[in-house]
Design a protein around this motif. Structure first.
Motif, PDB file in Angstrom:
ATOM      1  N   LEU A  34       0.907  -1.089   0.106  1.00 55.30           N
ATOM      2  CA  LEU A  34       0.183  -0.084   0.069  1.00 55.30           C
ATOM      3  C   LEU A  34       0.802   1.148   0.142  1.00 55.30           C
ATOM      4  O   LEU A  34       0.450   2.164  -0.591  1.00 55.30           O
ATOM      5  CB  LEU A  34      -0.971   0.059   1.115  1.00 55.30           C
ATOM      6  CG  LEU A  34      -2.032  -0.859   1.098  1.00 55.30           C
ATOM      7  CD1 LEU A  34      -2.794  -1.158   2.593  1.00 55.30           C
ATOM      8  CD2 LEU A  34      -3.034  -0.765   0.174  1.00 55.30           C
ATOM      9  N   HIS A  35       2.064   1.185   0.811  1.00 56.24           N
ATOM     10  CA  HIS A  35       2.800   2.228   0.739  1.00 56.24           C
ATOM     11  C   HIS A  35       3.575   2.694  -0.631  1.00 56.24           C
ATOM     12  O   HIS A  35       3.642   3.948  -0.968  1.00 56.24           O
ATOM     13  CB  HIS A  35       4.021   2.142   2.057  1.00 56.24           C
ATOM     14  CG  HIS A  35       4.609   3.477   2.308  1.00 56.24           C
ATOM     15  ND1 HIS A  35       5.675   3.904   1.674  1.00 56.24           N
ATOM     16  CD2 HIS A  35       4.286   4.430   3.312  1.00 56.24           C
ATOM     17  CE1 HIS A  35       6.207   4.948   2.453  1.00 56.24           C
ATOM     18  NE2 HIS A  35       5.206   5.325   3.382  1.00 56.24           N
ATOM     19  N   ARG A  36       3.975   1.503  -1.371  1.00 51.97           N
ATOM     20  CA  ARG A  36       4.388   1.649  -2.547  1.00 51.97           C
ATOM     21  C   ARG A  36       3.635   2.388  -3.339  1.00 51.97           C
ATOM     22  O   ARG A  36       4.225   3.045  -4.367  1.00 51.97           O
ATOM     23  CB  ARG A  36       5.012   0.159  -3.083  1.00 51.97           C
ATOM     24  CG  ARG A  36       5.711   0.040  -4.221  1.00 51.97           C
ATOM     25  CD  ARG A  36       5.896  -1.240  -4.652  1.00 51.97           C
ATOM     26  NE  ARG A  36       4.793  -1.871  -5.308  1.00 51.97           N
ATOM     27  CZ  ARG A  36       3.771  -1.328  -6.424  1.00 51.97           C
ATOM     28  NH1 ARG A  36       4.460  -0.789  -7.187  1.00 51.97           N
ATOM     29  NH2 ARG A  36       2.867  -2.018  -6.640  1.00 51.97           N
ATOM     30  N   ARG A  37       2.417   2.010  -3.017  1.00 57.41           N
ATOM     31  CA  ARG A  37       1.515   2.556  -4.288  1.00 57.41           C
ATOM     32  C   ARG A  37       1.122   4.256  -3.843  1.00 57.41           C
ATOM     33  O   ARG A  37       0.221   4.768  -4.313  1.00 57.41           O
ATOM     34  CB  ARG A  37       0.003   1.856  -4.270  1.00 57.41           C
ATOM     35  CG  ARG A  37       0.213   0.393  -4.815  1.00 57.41           C
ATOM     36  CD  ARG A  37      -0.938  -0.183  -4.403  1.00 57.41           C
ATOM     37  NE  ARG A  37      -0.701  -1.852  -4.936  1.00 57.41           N
ATOM     38  CZ  ARG A  37      -1.742  -2.435  -5.621  1.00 57.41           C
ATOM     39  NH1 ARG A  37      -2.974  -1.868  -5.622  1.00 57.41           N
ATOM     40  NH2 ARG A  37      -1.416  -3.673  -5.742  1.00 57.41           N
ATOM     41  N   GLY A  38       1.779   4.812  -2.889  1.00 53.78           N
ATOM     42  CA  GLY A  38       1.206   6.074  -2.550  1.00 53.78           C
ATOM     43  C   GLY A  38       0.446   6.392  -1.417  1.00 53.78           C
ATOM     44  O   GLY A  38      -0.174   7.302  -1.295  1.00 53.78           O
ATOM     45  N   ALA A 123      -2.818  -8.551  -4.249  1.00 53.64           N
ATOM     46  CA  ALA A 123      -4.334  -8.662  -4.556  1.00 53.64           C
ATOM     47  C   ALA A 123      -5.175  -8.021  -3.236  1.00 53.64           C
ATOM     48  O   ALA A 123      -6.197  -7.339  -3.503  1.00 53.64           O
ATOM     49  CB  ALA A 123      -5.026  -9.915  -4.577  1.00 53.64           C
ATOM     50  N   VAL A 124      -4.794  -8.154  -2.003  1.00 54.36           N
ATOM     51  CA  VAL A 124      -5.360  -7.293  -0.842  1.00 54.36           C
ATOM     52  C   VAL A 124      -5.256  -6.073  -1.260  1.00 54.36           C
ATOM     53  O   VAL A 124      -5.998  -5.144  -1.049  1.00 54.36           O
ATOM     54  CB  VAL A 124      -4.670  -7.770   0.346  1.00 54.36           C
ATOM     55  CG1 VAL A 124      -5.020  -6.600   1.490  1.00 54.36           C
ATOM     56  CG2 VAL A 124      -4.788  -9.300   0.476  1.00 54.36           C
ATOM     57  N   ALA A 125      -4.168  -5.450  -1.757  1.00 51.17           N
ATOM     58  CA  ALA A 125      -3.774  -3.968  -1.852  1.00 51.17           C
ATOM     59  C   ALA A 125      -4.655  -3.531  -3.023  1.00 51.17           C
ATOM     60  O   ALA A 125      -5.049  -2.480  -3.056  1.00 51.17           O
ATOM     61  CB  ALA A 125      -2.318  -3.648  -2.289  1.00 51.17           C
ATOM     62  N   ASP A 126      -4.963  -4.316  -4.083  1.00 50.33           N
ATOM     63  CA  ASP A 126      -5.670  -3.869  -5.285  1.00 50.33           C
ATOM     64  C   ASP A 126      -7.226  -3.547  -4.433  1.00 50.33           C
ATOM     65  O   ASP A 126      -7.692  -2.631  -4.910  1.00 50.33           O
ATOM     66  CB  ASP A 126      -5.906  -5.209  -6.097  1.00 50.33           C
ATOM     67  CG  ASP A 126      -4.716  -5.315  -7.114  1.00 50.33           C
ATOM     68  OD1 ASP A 126      -3.854  -4.387  -7.153  1.00 50.33           O
ATOM     69  OD2 ASP A 126      -4.375  -6.190  -7.682  1.00 50.33           O
TER      70      ASP A 126
END
Length: 146
Positions: A34-38, A123-126
């Motif tokens: 999640l952090h990687r995605r901002g 998948a969870v982060a998606d």
């Protein structure tokens, strides 16, 4: 079931009480993704019922990454054979406590998501990111915490 079950073996009880409750490997994998995605969030928010593993305060979105053993995953949960009654009561109480904290969070206007430790962090982060974006875009966010 009344009250808290009593362990039969003090050594096993002490060992189990030392198991990490936060910052588990599955939780950290989801947090990193999640952090990687901002996406920015509060971890183990102490001001919320159940201290969600991940809390998006603006979107009022609470995320829990549940351990298969501790939360009775329908796919992987196996009850110990030794002291089976005690374990069944303990684990069922965990599940009941999960439902209680979910209800408390929902009453405060939060959306609650649960994922199992065996689920793919990407998948969870998606799922989390999509719901976070929908809530932020639709204006169903709140700026106050708790």
């Amino acid at each position: 079931m009344t009250g808290r079950p009593t362990a039969l073996n003090a050594a096993v009880s002490a060992q189990m009480s030392r198991m990490p409750r936060s910052r588990t490997k599955p939780e950290m994998s989801v947090r990193r993704e999640l952090h990687r995605r901002g996406l920015r969030f509060r971890a183990n928010h102490p001001g919320l019922p159940g201290r969600p593993d991940i809390a998006f305060t603006r979107a009022r979105l609470a995320v829990f990454v549940d351990g298969c053993f501790w939360h009775l995953c329908p796919e992987h949960a196996v009850l110990p054979k030794n002291n089976a009654t005690w374990w069944r009561e303990k684990l069922e109480r965990n599940v009941l406590r999960d439902r209680e904290k979910d209800e408390a969070l929902t009453a405060l206007g939060w959306t609650v998501l649960h994922f199992w430790e065996h689920e793919d962090p990407v998948a969870v982060a998606d799922v989390v990111e999509q719901l976070w974006r929908e809530r932020c875009r639709s204006g169903t966010t709140a700026w106050a915490v708790g």
